[in-house]
Design a protein around this motif. Structure first.
Motif, PDB file in Angstrom:
ATOM      1  N   LEU A 788       0.748  -1.231  -0.098  1.00 46.88           N
ATOM      2  CA  LEU A 788      -0.042  -0.103  -0.170  1.00 46.88           C
ATOM      3  C   LEU A 788       0.825   1.232  -0.016  1.00 46.88           C
ATOM      4  O   LEU A 788       0.416   2.158  -0.877  1.00 46.88           O
ATOM      5  CB  LEU A 788      -0.922  -0.193   1.391  1.00 46.88           C
ATOM      6  CG  LEU A 788      -1.737   1.216   1.360  1.00 46.88           C
ATOM      7  CD1 LEU A 788      -2.640   1.406   0.028  1.00 46.88           C
ATOM      8  CD2 LEU A 788      -2.814   1.004   2.678  1.00 46.88           C
ATOM      9  N   VAL A 789       1.718   1.411   0.999  1.00 46.51           N
ATOM     10  CA  VAL A 789       2.648   2.547   0.865  1.00 46.51           C
ATOM     11  C   VAL A 789       3.178   2.957  -0.479  1.00 46.51           C
ATOM     12  O   VAL A 789       3.284   4.047  -0.854  1.00 46.51           O
ATOM     13  CB  VAL A 789       3.707   2.325   1.969  1.00 46.51           C
ATOM     14  CG1 VAL A 789       4.646   3.664   2.000  1.00 46.51           C
ATOM     15  CG2 VAL A 789       3.042   2.195   3.463  1.00 46.51           C
ATOM     16  N   THR A 790       3.933   1.852  -0.791  1.00 41.74           N
ATOM     17  CA  THR A 790       4.668   2.277  -2.092  1.00 41.74           C
ATOM     18  C   THR A 790       3.630   2.445  -3.362  1.00 41.74           C
ATOM     19  O   THR A 790       3.976   3.684  -4.025  1.00 41.74           O
ATOM     20  CB  THR A 790       5.514   0.938  -2.633  1.00 41.74           C
ATOM     21  OG1 THR A 790       6.357   0.341  -1.789  1.00 41.74           O
ATOM     22  CG2 THR A 790       6.032   1.105  -3.859  1.00 41.74           C
ATOM     23  N   TRP A 791       2.688   1.825  -3.222  1.00 42.10           N
ATOM     24  CA  TRP A 791       1.462   2.260  -4.443  1.00 42.10           C
ATOM     25  C   TRP A 791       0.867   3.923  -3.952  1.00 42.10           C
ATOM     26  O   TRP A 791       1.063   4.321  -5.115  1.00 42.10           O
ATOM     27  CB  TRP A 791       0.465   1.107  -4.419  1.00 42.10           C
ATOM     28  CG  TRP A 791      -0.778   1.555  -5.149  1.00 42.10           C
ATOM     29  CD1 TRP A 791      -0.664   1.605  -6.505  1.00 42.10           C
ATOM     30  CD2 TRP A 791      -1.905   1.978  -4.732  1.00 42.10           C
ATOM     31  NE1 TRP A 791      -2.055   2.032  -6.969  1.00 42.10           N
ATOM     32  CE2 TRP A 791      -2.825   2.202  -5.824  1.00 42.10           C
ATOM     33  CE3 TRP A 791      -2.651   2.106  -3.629  1.00 42.10           C
ATOM     34  CZ2 TRP A 791      -4.175   2.607  -5.694  1.00 42.10           C
ATOM     35  CZ3 TRP A 791      -3.845   2.571  -3.295  1.00 42.10           C
ATOM     36  CH2 TRP A 791      -4.660   2.783  -4.482  1.00 42.10           C
ATOM     37  N   PHE A 792       0.716   3.965  -2.741  1.00 49.13           N
ATOM     38  CA  PHE A 792       0.075   5.394  -2.533  1.00 49.13           C
ATOM     39  C   PHE A 792       0.785   6.435  -2.638  1.00 49.13           C
ATOM     40  O   PHE A 792       0.449   7.669  -2.980  1.00 49.13           O
ATOM     41  CB  PHE A 792      -0.564   5.305  -1.126  1.00 49.13           C
ATOM     42  CG  PHE A 792      -1.548   6.225  -0.800  1.00 49.13           C
ATOM     43  CD1 PHE A 792      -2.770   6.157  -1.207  1.00 49.13           C
ATOM     44  CD2 PHE A 792      -1.271   7.506  -0.001  1.00 49.13           C
ATOM     45  CE1 PHE A 792      -3.914   7.028  -0.957  1.00 49.13           C
ATOM     46  CE2 PHE A 792      -2.323   8.471  -0.106  1.00 49.13           C
ATOM     47  CZ  PHE A 792      -3.649   8.049  -0.509  1.00 49.13           C
ATOM     48  N   ARG A 793       2.074   6.234  -2.300  1.00 48.83           N
ATOM     49  CA  ARG A 793       3.058   7.346  -2.645  1.00 48.83           C
ATOM     50  C   ARG A 793       3.257   7.548  -4.087  1.00 48.83           C
ATOM     51  O   ARG A 793       3.437   8.985  -4.577  1.00 48.83           O
ATOM     52  CB  ARG A 793       4.598   6.912  -2.169  1.00 48.83           C
ATOM     53  CG  ARG A 793       4.774   7.135  -0.712  1.00 48.83           C
ATOM     54  CD  ARG A 793       6.338   7.019  -0.696  1.00 48.83           C
ATOM     55  NE  ARG A 793       6.675   6.889   0.834  1.00 48.83           N
ATOM     56  CZ  ARG A 793       7.357   5.901   1.554  1.00 48.83           C
ATOM     57  NH1 ARG A 793       7.676   4.927   0.578  1.00 48.83           N
ATOM     58  NH2 ARG A 793       7.498   6.023   2.535  1.00 48.83           N
ATOM     59  N   ARG A 794       3.035   6.666  -5.065  1.00 51.03           N
ATOM     60  CA  ARG A 794       2.958   7.123  -6.385  1.00 51.03           C
ATOM     61  C   ARG A 794       1.596   7.955  -6.738  1.00 51.03           C
ATOM     62  O   ARG A 794       1.445   8.652  -7.561  1.00 51.03           O
ATOM     63  CB  ARG A 794       3.067   5.899  -7.270  1.00 51.03           C
ATOM     64  CG  ARG A 794       4.501   5.444  -7.218  1.00 51.03           C
ATOM     65  CD  ARG A 794       4.542   4.121  -8.297  1.00 51.03           C
ATOM     66  NE  ARG A 794       3.657   2.985  -8.161  1.00 51.03           N
ATOM     67  CZ  ARG A 794       3.929   1.994  -7.713  1.00 51.03           C
ATOM     68  NH1 ARG A 794       4.802   1.590  -7.196  1.00 51.03           N
ATOM     69  NH2 ARG A 794       2.764   1.045  -7.729  1.00 51.03           N
ATOM     70  N   VAL A 795       0.585   7.403  -6.117  1.00 51.80           N
ATOM     71  CA  VAL A 795      -0.762   8.189  -5.983  1.00 51.80           C
ATOM     72  C   VAL A 795      -0.753   9.499  -5.984  1.00 51.80           C
ATOM     73  O   VAL A 795      -0.933  10.489  -6.515  1.00 51.80           O
ATOM     74  CB  VAL A 795      -1.776   7.466  -5.464  1.00 51.80           C
ATOM     75  CG1 VAL A 795      -3.134   8.518  -5.403  1.00 51.80           C
ATOM     76  CG2 VAL A 795      -2.091   6.160  -5.977  1.00 51.80           C
ATOM     77  N   LEU A 796       0.148   9.914  -4.605  1.00 53.81           N
ATOM     78  CA  LEU A 796       0.298  11.297  -4.340  1.00 53.81           C
ATOM     79  C   LEU A 796       1.076  12.084  -5.267  1.00 53.81           C
ATOM     80  O   LEU A 796       1.296  13.646  -4.958  1.00 53.81           O
ATOM     81  CB  LEU A 796       0.982  11.116  -2.783  1.00 53.81           C
ATOM     82  CG  LEU A 796      -0.149  10.817  -1.645  1.00 53.81           C
ATOM     83  CD1 LEU A 796       0.868  10.455  -0.403  1.00 53.81           C
ATOM     84  CD2 LEU A 796      -1.067  11.466  -1.672  1.00 53.81           C
TER      85      LEU A 796
END
Length: 920
Positions: A788-796
């Protein structure tokens, strides 16, 4: 003979030329250290250096000022600058200079130094010593500096402004400010300073004091402020100041006072609300007590709400008993522990307090609470008081004579303190214990004052206070006879118990458990005290003989037998499992009266002193932690190698069940309002634990992190940030906030370091989960999306992506999306790769607080469906919300609303099961 003036003239002329030549060479070196040299400067020739831009010289061509602020300079500042003996002003602020700040020591003409907003990395030793003409020194916003201590400014007695904020300062402030009569402004914010405020500040002329947002924080009281009569702007927020707000009646010029995010206690003094020029004030996130303060309309901005313990929210006077108990707390210096345990306006719901059926306080049990200060005469205002236990503290001063006027008093125990003065004379109906006060009775009074080591004076204090040889002799004879009778009674009792044990086998150790005899010790429980250290007789173990095989832990928790726990969990039936973690299995249990509990059955530990000490440490920690967002420890059990802890049960399930498993569990998915409320409550709970850790009240490795959610969607945080045996290269999800909390921060995965920033990282993952409705690690998804963290950072990286990843169960109107953007940004900061890049939990509270407490639904329908009255405070609204949904009524400032002792009220099922007739 030549005239001496004819001789001196060439010498002076030569000295002037020499000085000019030296400054020219120095300026050439300074120019060469800049990258590139400033426009109009030369790095190869010092000709006409006095005409270089930004340079001023005197008539002898000595450089007096260098002004190159905001010139986009890089490079370093040459240490040769110390050779500019006539330098008065140096202005190099707002550039990109790096390297070491050179020494300016003993430049007697130097008056102003501005090096702020650069990228310096270190400071030369004694860089500012001997600057006898210094008036202004500013190094602000050089965050890359290596840690350094407060500079030697003892000879800079004419200093007017000192700005060292955000410069990596650490340590304490020296006590030098009484010699700085010209000092008006001190700015030391955003550093790592600690210790107490120096007493010399009290005689200074400081007007602006900015020492806010320290990494660790200043401690001690703010009493020194009361003497700083020139103060106008005071920023002390985000420290660890304790005690009450001092009397500021002499500080008439204060217009801006920021005291939020400390540990301040006691009522807000009227001298603060009456300050004539006050415009801005912030008191939130302290431990303040008494009535909610009312400020005049001239105060434009006032922030008072948020984690204070006021008795009301409207400025009305407190209940008289509450007022009296707060006055009593004042005698102890308003300790934080009493503020945390004495919130609200009903003293009968407070810890360490018991009341009768008419809600009159009858028992105050403050045994072994680490109290200092004095015994307040205000105790006499509790006219129904029967039992007062102050044993085992550090109290000084005398015992107030007013206590002798308490007509209902039955027991007074002030043993083991540092009391002095005369010993009051109580009636024969009062059991008065005062041993362990070596100075008590030795400061005058009638007779010899008695022997303070004589223990208790049952039936009044006459036995220790009679004057005259004949009376002393009579008292001695009576004492000897009483002692003999007591000895005979004890021998008979022990003999009887021994015979009964031999005959019936009902006296002695229960096989397989060191603590299976039921309740052994509960020193802080209310009820009738009978001289047993404040422990009600029905709470004592039947065995009063040899206790060498028992393990006694202070703090007021009860020992529960393994038989009881087996019975209430259906012999630890698999059907009652609530969860599994790194420390064993948690079972649901139900007492005979229907009270539900959670029993953590910890995995077998090694026998011996080490294992017992570790368990004792955890019990001691959990006992100290009392907060409205923390699960209360109800009791414990030792069964051979097993260790079992009993907590209050959280009936509304877990966060993960409402986020990920709501369909399977038949729950309704959380709304966005509920999710943000949960996040705020978690942040407040973790912030509280961090503040305890900073004060060394708890050890970070003891995992006292059981968090309650304020809206009663209660979820337990098990050992957050302390995950064991995590798979290499993965972020473990072994321990979670109700299955979602406790993710491993990168630095813990690589080095095993445990800091508060590890918890911040884990909290950031929780925020990502409440936004997306996705688990932190979902191995059913492709690799690029599973973490989740890796993916969500890209979203941000693109704000426009955020609406696309929001949980589909959230109704994303315009207002909700604005809130989601703020929470998403906070989540990104909390999960930054480097710990120093993450905020502290106080920042998370400040971000989330307005999203919850100022929430307004977008439609009338939403408002009606939520069951929340927007005119209510948040806690009131949540209580209404619970009532409408038929949820638990356990929400409150402490875990059980009927608590009247140091722990949540013991469920009645315990006392029924563990009656003295059980023989356990």
């Amino acid at each position: 003979m030549l005239n001496r003036h004819h001789i001196l003239l060439p010498i002076l002329l030569f000295s002037s030329l020499l000085a000019a030549g030296d400054d020219g060479a120095t300026m050439l070196k300074i120019a060469s250290s800049f990258r590139p040299p400033p426009t109009g400067w030369s790095s190869s020739s010092s000709d006409n250096y006095c005409k270089w831009p930004g340079i001023n010289c005197d008539k002898s061509n000595s450089v007096t000022s260098i002004n190159l602020s905001s010139k986009s300079l890089s490079g370093t500042l040459s240490p040769d600058i110390a050779a500019l003996s006539e330098l008065q002003t140096l202005s190099l602020q707002r550039n990109a200079l790096s390297g070491t700040i050179p020494s300016f020591a003993n430049l007697s003409s130097l008056q102003e130094v501005y090096l702020d907003s650069n990228t310096f990395t270190s400071i030369s030793p004694n860089a500012f010593s001997g600057l006898t003409s210094l008036q202004k020194l500013s190094l602000s916003d050089n965050a890359g500096l290596s840690p350094w201590t407060f500079p030697d400014l003892s000879q800079s007695t004419g200093l007017v402004e000192l700005q060292l904020d955000n410069t990596s300062l650490f340590g304490s402030l020296p006590d030098i400010f009484d010699s700085m009569n010209s000092l008006k402004s001190i700015r030391l914010s955003y550093n790592n300073l600690s210790g107490i405020l120096p007493a010399s500040l009290g005689v200074s002329m400081v007007q602006n004091l900015w020492i806010n947002n320290q990494d660790v924080g200043f401690t001690g009281t703010l009493q020194v402020l009361s003497n700083m009569t020139q103060l106008s702007q005071v920023w002390l927020q985000k420290n660890l100041f304790t005690g009450p707000i001092p009397d500021l009646s002499k500080c008439l010029d204060i217009f801006d006072l920021q005291l939020r995010d400390n540990q301040l206690t006691g009522p807000v003094p009227k001298s603060l609300t009456d300050l004539p020029n006050l415009e801005n004030v912030s008191l939130s996130n302290n431990k303040l007590q008494g009535p909610f303060p009312e400020f005049p309309t001239s105060v434009e901005k006032k922030v008072v709400d948020g984690n204070n313990n006021f008795c009301n929210s409207n400025g009305d006077p407190c209940n008289p008993q509450v007022t009296t108990l707060l006055e009593i707390a004042g005698g102890f210096g308003y300790p934080v522990s009493l503020s945390d345990n004495w919130p609200g306006n009903d003293a009968c719901e407070w810890s360490f307090i018991s009341c009768d059926s008419r809600k009159n306080v009858i028992t105050v049990n403050l045994e072994k609470k680490n109290l200092v200060g004095t015994i307040s005469p205000a105790f006499a205002n509790l006219t129904s008081l029967k039992n007062l236990n102050l044993n085992g503290n550090g109290l000084t001063g005398s015992i107030p004579d007013s206590l002798t006027k308490l007509t209902s008093l039955q027991l007074l125990d002030v043993s083991n303190n540092n009391l002095s003065g005369d010993i009051p004379k109580f009636s024969n109906s009062v059991k008065f214990s005062y041993s362990g006060n070596s100075l008590l009775g030795k400061s005058g009074g009638s007779g010899d004052g008695g022997d303070s080591g004589s223990g208790a004076s049952a039936g009044g204090s006459d036995g220790n206070l009679k004057s005259g040889n004949s009376k002393n002799s009579i008292a001695m004879i009576v004492g000897i006879i009483a002692g003999v009778l007591i000895f005979v009674a004890v021998v008979c009792f022990v003999s009887y118990k021994y015979i009964m044990n031999k005959r019936y086998g009902k006296f002695g150790k229960v096989e397989g458990s060191d603590a299976e005899r039921g309740v052994v010790k509960s020193p802080a429980n209310g009820g009738g005290m009978n001289g047993n250290g404040g422990v009600p007789s029905e709470m004592l173990s039947q065995s009063n003989g040899d206790r060498s095989d028992h393990h006694f832990f202070e703090g007021g928790n009860v020992v529960i037998s393994i038989q009881v726990l087996r019975q209430v969990t259906d012999n630890f039936n698999e059907a009652n499992v609530l969860g599994r973690g790194g420390f064993g299995v948690v079972y649901k249990g139900e007492l005979h009266d229907g009270t539900q509990i959670a029993v953590k059955r910890m995995e077998c530990v090694s026998t011996g002193t080490k294992g017992m000490n570790e368990f004792q440490a955890e019990i001691a920690v959990l006992t100290k932690v009392r907060h409205r967002h923390l699960v209360a420890l109800l009791g414990y059990c030792i069964n051979g190698n097993e260790r079992l802890l009993v907590y209050e049960y959280m009936p509304q399930g877990t966060l993960s069940q409402h986020l990920f498993e709501w369909r399977e569990n038949g729950y309704a998915p959380f709304t966005w309002k509920q999710r943000v409320t949960i996040a705020l409550d978690v942040a407040r709970g973790v912030e509280y634990l961090h503040s305890l850790a900073q004060q060394s009240f708890i050890h970070r490795d003891l995992k006292p992190s059981n968090i309650l959610l304020g809206d009663d969607m209660r979820a337990k945080v098990a050992d957050f940030g302390l995950v064991k045996n995590a798979p290499e290269g993965k972020y473990s999800v072994e321990t979670r906030l109700a299955g979602t909390f406790g993710y491993l921060a990168p630095e813990y995965a690589a080095t095993g370091r445990v800091t508060t920033k590890v918890d911040v990282y884990a909290f950031g993952v929780v925020l990502m989960e409440i936004i997306t409705g996705r688990k932190a690690l979902d191995e059913t998804l492709p690799d690029e999306r599973s973490h989740l963290v890796t993916w969500f950072r890209r979203v941000l990286t693109n704000k426009d992506n955020i609406p696309k990843v929001v949980d589909e169960t959230i109704n994303c109107d315009e207002e909700t999306m604005a809130s989601i953007f703020k929470v998403a940004e906070l989540a990104g900061h909390c999960t930054a790769r480097e710990p120093y890049q993450r905020p502290d939990m106080g920042h998370a509270v400040n971000v989330l607080g307005p999203l919850v407490e100022l929430w307004k639904p977008t439609t009338q329908e939403d408002g009606e469906n939520s069951g929340i009255d927007l005119h209510m405070s948040l806690p009131q609204a949540l209580l209404r919300w619970q009532a409408d949904e038929g949820t638990s009524t356990m929400y409150g400032d402490i875990s059980y609303s009927q608590t009247q002792s140091s722990i949540p009220a013991k469920p009645s099922g315990f006392s029924d099961t563990l009656s003295s007739s059980d023989g356990r």
